[in-house]
Design a protein around this motif. Sequence first.
Motif, PDB file in Angstrom:
ATOM      1  N   GLY A  44     -10.839  -9.971   5.533  1.00  0.00           N
ATOM      2  CA  GLY A  44     -10.258 -11.189   4.991  1.00  0.00           C
ATOM      3  C   GLY A  44      -9.002 -10.945   4.162  1.00  0.00           C
ATOM      4  O   GLY A  44      -8.402 -11.897   3.664  1.00  0.00           O
ATOM      5  N   PHE A  45      -8.613  -9.698   4.012  1.00  0.00           N
ATOM      6  CA  PHE A  45      -7.401  -9.344   3.274  1.00  0.00           C
ATOM      7  C   PHE A  45      -6.468  -8.601   4.217  1.00  0.00           C
ATOM      8  O   PHE A  45      -6.761  -8.453   5.394  1.00  0.00           O
ATOM      9  CB  PHE A  45      -7.755  -8.476   2.059  1.00  0.00           C
ATOM     10  CG  PHE A  45      -8.719  -9.160   1.137  1.00  0.00           C
ATOM     11  CD1 PHE A  45      -8.278 -10.094   0.213  1.00  0.00           C
ATOM     12  CD2 PHE A  45     -10.068  -8.873   1.196  1.00  0.00           C
ATOM     13  CE1 PHE A  45      -9.174 -10.737  -0.632  1.00  0.00           C
ATOM     14  CE2 PHE A  45     -10.974  -9.510   0.363  1.00  0.00           C
ATOM     15  CZ  PHE A  45     -10.527 -10.446  -0.555  1.00  0.00           C
ATOM     16  N   GLU A  46      -5.345  -8.134   3.716  1.00  0.00           N
ATOM     17  CA  GLU A  46      -4.395  -7.433   4.568  1.00  0.00           C
ATOM     18  C   GLU A  46      -3.982  -6.106   3.943  1.00  0.00           C
ATOM     19  O   GLU A  46      -3.675  -6.036   2.759  1.00  0.00           O
ATOM     20  CB  GLU A  46      -3.152  -8.287   4.791  1.00  0.00           C
ATOM     21  CG  GLU A  46      -2.132  -7.626   5.691  1.00  0.00           C
ATOM     22  CD  GLU A  46      -1.037  -8.576   6.122  1.00  0.00           C
ATOM     23  OE1 GLU A  46       0.119  -8.162   6.099  1.00  0.00           O
ATOM     24  OE2 GLU A  46      -1.357  -9.722   6.491  1.00  0.00           O
ATOM     25  N   GLY A  59       1.766   3.478  -9.908  1.00  0.00           N
ATOM     26  CA  GLY A  59       1.957   2.049  -9.733  1.00  0.00           C
ATOM     27  C   GLY A  59       0.630   1.353  -9.477  1.00  0.00           C
ATOM     28  O   GLY A  59      -0.434   1.888  -9.783  1.00  0.00           O
ATOM     29  N   PRO A  60       0.651   0.144  -8.902  1.00  0.00           N
ATOM     30  CA  PRO A  60      -0.595  -0.576  -8.643  1.00  0.00           C
ATOM     31  C   PRO A  60      -1.559   0.264  -7.812  1.00  0.00           C
ATOM     32  O   PRO A  60      -1.141   1.023  -6.938  1.00  0.00           O
ATOM     33  CB  PRO A  60      -0.140  -1.818  -7.865  1.00  0.00           C
ATOM     34  CG  PRO A  60       1.277  -1.997  -8.284  1.00  0.00           C
ATOM     35  CD  PRO A  60       1.821  -0.609  -8.479  1.00  0.00           C
ATOM     36  N   GLN A  61      -2.831   0.113  -8.104  1.00  0.00           N
ATOM     37  CA  GLN A  61      -3.832   0.929  -7.431  1.00  0.00           C
ATOM     38  C   GLN A  61      -4.978   0.060  -6.913  1.00  0.00           C
ATOM     39  O   GLN A  61      -6.048   0.002  -7.511  1.00  0.00           O
ATOM     40  CB  GLN A  61      -4.362   2.003  -8.383  1.00  0.00           C
ATOM     41  CG  GLN A  61      -3.257   2.929  -8.836  1.00  0.00           C
ATOM     42  CD  GLN A  61      -3.731   3.985  -9.815  1.00  0.00           C
ATOM     43  OE1 GLN A  61      -4.902   4.115 -10.105  1.00  0.00           O
ATOM     44  NE2 GLN A  61      -2.799   4.752 -10.324  1.00  0.00           N
ATOM     45  N   PRO A  62      -4.752  -0.627  -5.785  1.00  0.00           N
ATOM     46  CA  PRO A  62      -5.834  -1.438  -5.226  1.00  0.00           C
ATOM     47  C   PRO A  62      -6.996  -0.555  -4.784  1.00  0.00           C
ATOM     48  O   PRO A  62      -6.804   0.590  -4.379  1.00  0.00           O
ATOM     49  CB  PRO A  62      -5.185  -2.144  -4.038  1.00  0.00           C
ATOM     50  CG  PRO A  62      -4.005  -1.310  -3.687  1.00  0.00           C
ATOM     51  CD  PRO A  62      -3.556  -0.641  -4.949  1.00  0.00           C
ATOM     52  N   LEU A  63      -8.187  -1.100  -4.891  1.00  0.00           N
ATOM     53  CA  LEU A  63      -9.404  -0.417  -4.444  1.00  0.00           C
ATOM     54  C   LEU A  63      -9.999  -1.231  -3.300  1.00  0.00           C
ATOM     55  O   LEU A  63     -10.231  -2.428  -3.437  1.00  0.00           O
ATOM     56  CB  LEU A  63     -10.414  -0.308  -5.589  1.00  0.00           C
ATOM     57  CG  LEU A  63      -9.939   0.436  -6.837  1.00  0.00           C
ATOM     58  CD1 LEU A  63     -10.979   0.329  -7.943  1.00  0.00           C
ATOM     59  CD2 LEU A  63      -9.646   1.884  -6.516  1.00  0.00           C
ATOM     60  N   TRP A  64     -10.258  -0.562  -2.180  1.00  0.00           N
ATOM     61  CA  TRP A  64     -10.819  -1.215  -1.003  1.00  0.00           C
ATOM     62  C   TRP A  64     -12.329  -1.045  -1.017  1.00  0.00           C
ATOM     63  O   TRP A  64     -12.843   0.057  -1.186  1.00  0.00           O
ATOM     64  CB  TRP A  64     -10.210  -0.625   0.263  1.00  0.00           C
ATOM     65  CG  TRP A  64      -8.761  -0.981   0.383  1.00  0.00           C
ATOM     66  CD1 TRP A  64      -7.704  -0.245  -0.054  1.00  0.00           C
ATOM     67  CD2 TRP A  64      -8.223  -2.185   0.919  1.00  0.00           C
ATOM     68  NE1 TRP A  64      -6.532  -0.924   0.200  1.00  0.00           N
ATOM     69  CE2 TRP A  64      -6.818  -2.106   0.792  1.00  0.00           C
ATOM     70  CE3 TRP A  64      -8.783  -3.318   1.504  1.00  0.00           C
ATOM     71  CZ2 TRP A  64      -5.969  -3.116   1.228  1.00  0.00           C
ATOM     72  CZ3 TRP A  64      -7.931  -4.310   1.944  1.00  0.00           C
ATOM     73  CH2 TRP A  64      -6.549  -4.226   1.817  1.00  0.00           C
ATOM     74  N   GLY A  65     -13.050  -2.144  -0.849  1.00  0.00           N
ATOM     75  CA  GLY A  65     -14.505  -2.127  -0.885  1.00  0.00           C
ATOM     76  C   GLY A  65     -15.120  -1.391   0.294  1.00  0.00           C
ATOM     77  O   GLY A  65     -14.642  -1.508   1.422  1.00  0.00           O
TER      78      GLY A  65
END
Length: 121
Positions: A44-46, A59-65
Amino acid sequence: MMLGLRTAIYPVADLGAAKAWYAEVLGQAPYFDQPFYVGFAVGGFELGLLPNAQPGTNGPQPLWGVDDIEADFARLLALGATELDPISAVGEGIRVAAVQDPFGNRLGLIQNPLFDPSAVR
């Protein structure tokens, strides 16, 4: 008003190699594939790839489930990623880890039993 995460973009110098690696990691081809940007649909995300850009781990550090952080972390390492942060328990049953993809970007993982997908807008 911010609605929530939609896209995490990773800069890459070699778009073709990055597209192939992420297709293998995600088990799917990109849904959007242009010379100026490649996008993969992930839960549901990109996850986007931006060509001719400077990768980095700051920098930003998104975490993927993920459902099984040990298996997914090991799989990323087997596919050529290198460990940045080992799997760590951070409380409440939540565990996180991070690798550096073969292109120089930080790719974070999180196994979070408290995440409520129904809250995503």
